[in-house]
Write an enzyme that holds these catalytic residues in place. Structure first.
Site, PDB file in Angstrom:
ATOM      1  N   CYS A   1       0.840  -1.204   0.000  1.00  0.00           N
ATOM      2  CA  CYS A   1       0.000   0.000   0.000  1.00  0.00           C
ATOM      3  C   CYS A   1       0.876   1.256   0.000  1.00  0.00           C
ATOM      4  O   CYS A   1       1.569   1.517  -0.961  1.00  0.00           O
ATOM      5  CB  CYS A   1      -0.980  -0.060   1.172  1.00  0.00           C
ATOM      6  SG  CYS A   1      -2.345   1.100   0.982  1.00  0.00           S
TER       7      CYS A   1
ATOM      8  N   GLU B   1      -1.305  -8.602   5.090  1.00  0.00           N
ATOM      9  CA  GLU B   1      -1.162  -8.673   6.555  1.00  0.00           C
ATOM     10  C   GLU B   1      -2.513  -8.489   7.258  1.00  0.00           C
ATOM     11  O   GLU B   1      -2.640  -8.766   8.442  1.00  0.00           O
ATOM     12  CB  GLU B   1      -0.137  -7.625   7.042  1.00  0.00           C
ATOM     13  CG  GLU B   1      -0.642  -6.202   7.178  1.00  0.00           C
ATOM     14  CD  GLU B   1      -0.783  -5.459   5.853  1.00  0.00           C
ATOM     15  OE1 GLU B   1      -0.704  -6.075   4.779  1.00  0.00           O
ATOM     16  OE2 GLU B   1      -1.013  -4.223   5.912  1.00  0.00           O
TER      17      GLU B   1
ATOM     18  N   HIS C   1      -3.567  -5.656   1.002  1.00  0.00           N
ATOM     19  CA  HIS C   1      -2.978  -5.845   2.335  1.00  0.00           C
ATOM     20  C   HIS C   1      -2.974  -7.305   2.782  1.00  0.00           C
ATOM     21  O   HIS C   1      -3.884  -7.719   3.503  1.00  0.00           O
ATOM     22  CB  HIS C   1      -3.782  -5.044   3.365  1.00  0.00           C
ATOM     23  CG  HIS C   1      -3.558  -3.576   3.299  1.00  0.00           C
ATOM     24  ND1 HIS C   1      -2.484  -2.953   3.892  1.00  0.00           N
ATOM     25  CD2 HIS C   1      -4.269  -2.597   2.705  1.00  0.00           C
ATOM     26  CE1 HIS C   1      -2.536  -1.655   3.678  1.00  0.00           C
ATOM     27  NE2 HIS C   1      -3.609  -1.399   2.950  1.00  0.00           N
TER      28      HIS C   1
END
Lengths: 229, 79
Positions: free
Chosen positions: A86, A205, A203
Site C-alpha cells: 500500500c 497482513e 494488504h
C-alpha cells in the site's frame, strides 16, 4: 529468519505486519524508525501501509527521501528482499526502486473493501506460497492505488513477467468491474528487475489470521519464510 | 529570490480530478469548458541572489522531490 518493519510518522499497518512476520518467522521483527540511517542486517525489509508524512505533496514522496530509505535502496540493490504494501508500494515507486506511479483512484474515492487478486507469477520469493493462477481474497484500503506507467515500461513489465498480482473477479477473470482503482493492465503488484523487490496495493497482513476473516495473506508470509530461510 | 513552481500532469496521463472539476463547472452552467487539468503551485524564497543559479537550484528541487517526473511536468519562474 529476521525481518525489519520500517516505521514512518503516519504508518498505520506496521503493527499488523509485525504480527504477521512474528508468526511466520518465529522471530521478533526489528522495528526501524524512518530517521535511522542504519540498522542490523536482516533477511527481509517490509515497508508498511499508512499515510507516511500525511501523504503531503504526493503519497510516499517524503518517505522516499527519508534517511532510512537511502539504506533500504542500497540493500535492495545488493539483493535483500524488500516488500512494500500500500503506502509502502507508493514509497518504493517514489524512491525509484520500482517503476511507474500510483495515482488517485479513477473514481476519486478512498476504497476499503475485500477484492480478488490473481497470482501472475510465483517466480519470486514473495509469491512462493502460491501457485501461478491462484485467486486470493485480500482487502484494499487506499485513495491512490491507480497504477500508471508509460507504454514502454508496461511492455517491459509484461515481457519480463514482473506483474505479480492482477485485480480480477472471484473466478480469476479480468474485467473493468473487477479493477477497483483504474490501474493500467489491472496491476495490483509488481516486481523489480531482480525480483527481490515487490510492491503491492492490497494488504496481505490484514488477512493473515482466521479470526480476522481469512488466511489468504498468511500464505505470502509463510512462502517468503520458506523461500528465504 | 522567489521561485514560483508549477507542477502539472503530463499530457496523456489521465487526470480524474481535473475531469471531476470539468463536469462540476459544466453542471454549474459554464459552457465550453474543456480539458481541465489540475496541478500544484509552490512558492519558495531562496537566499540565492543570482537568477540563473536560483533557477538551477529550483529545478534540482523539482527533479528530486517537488515533481514526480514519471507522471508530472514542472515549470520554474524566478522573480
Amino acid at each position: 529468519m529476521k525481518a525489519a518493519v520500517i516505521v514512518f510518522p503516519g504508518s498505520n499497518c506496521d503493527r499488523d505486519l509485525q504480527v504477521s512476520l512474528r508468526i511466520a518467522t518465529g522471530n521478533e521483527p526489528l522495528m526501524v524508525w524512518h530517521g535511522d540511517s542504519s540498522f542490523d542486517d536482516v533477511d527481509l525489509i517490509a515497508v508498511p501501509g499508512g499515510f507516511s508524512y500525511g501523504d503531503y505533496l504526493r503519497a510516499g514522496a517524503m518517505a522516499a527521501k527519508s534517511p532510512v530509505m537511502r539504506e533500504i535502496i542500497a540493500r535492495a540493490n545488493k539483493g535483500v528482499p524488500v516488500l512494500g504494501i500500500c503506502n509502502g508500494f507508493q514509497i518504493l515507486t517514489e524512491s525509484g526502486l520500482l517503476p511507474g506511479a500510483l495515482m488517485r483512484n479513477a473514481a476519486l474515492k478512498y476504497i476499503c473493501k475485500d477484492i480478488h487478486l490473481r497470482v501472475e507469477t510465483n517466480d519470486t520469493a514473495f509469491t512462493r506460497g502460491y501457485a501461478t493462477g491462484d485467486v486470493l481474497r485480500i482487502p484494499i484500503a487506499h485513495h491512490d492505488g491507480n497504477y500508471f506507467a508509460d507504454p514502454d515500461t508496461l511492455d517491459e513489465l509484461e515481457q519480463e513477467n514482473r506483474v505479480a498480482f492482477r485485480y480480477t473477479n472471484a473466478q480469476g477473470e479480468q474485467s473493468a468491474d473487477a479493477n477497483p482503482n483504474g490501474s493500467q493492465h489491472h496491476i495490483a503488484g509488481i516486481l523489480n528487475k531482480n525480483r527481490n523487490v515487490l510492491g503491492m496495493m492490497p494488504h496481505p497482513e490484514r488477512l493473515a489470521d482466521a479470526a480476522l476473516g481469512g488466511e489468504d495473506g498468511k500464505r505470502m508470509f509463510e512462502g517468503l519464510v520458506r523461500a528465504i530461510a | 529570490m522567489k521561485a514560483r513552481i508549477h507542477v502539472t500532469l503530463k499530457n496523456g496521463v489521465l487526470d480524474p480530478q481535473g475531469k471531476a472539476v470539468e463536469h462540476a463547472l459544466g453542471s454549474l452552467g459554464f459552457d465550453g469548458v474543456e480539458d481541465v487539468r489540475q496541478g500544484k503551485y509552490i512558492e519558495i524564497n531562496l537566499s540565492e541572489t543570482d537568477p540563473a543559479k536560483a533557477e538551477t537550484q529550483a529545478r534540482d528541487m523539482c527533479e528530486k522531490l517537488l515533481a514526480n517526473t514519471v507522471i508530472e511536468n514542472y515549470s520554474v519562474e524566478i522573480a
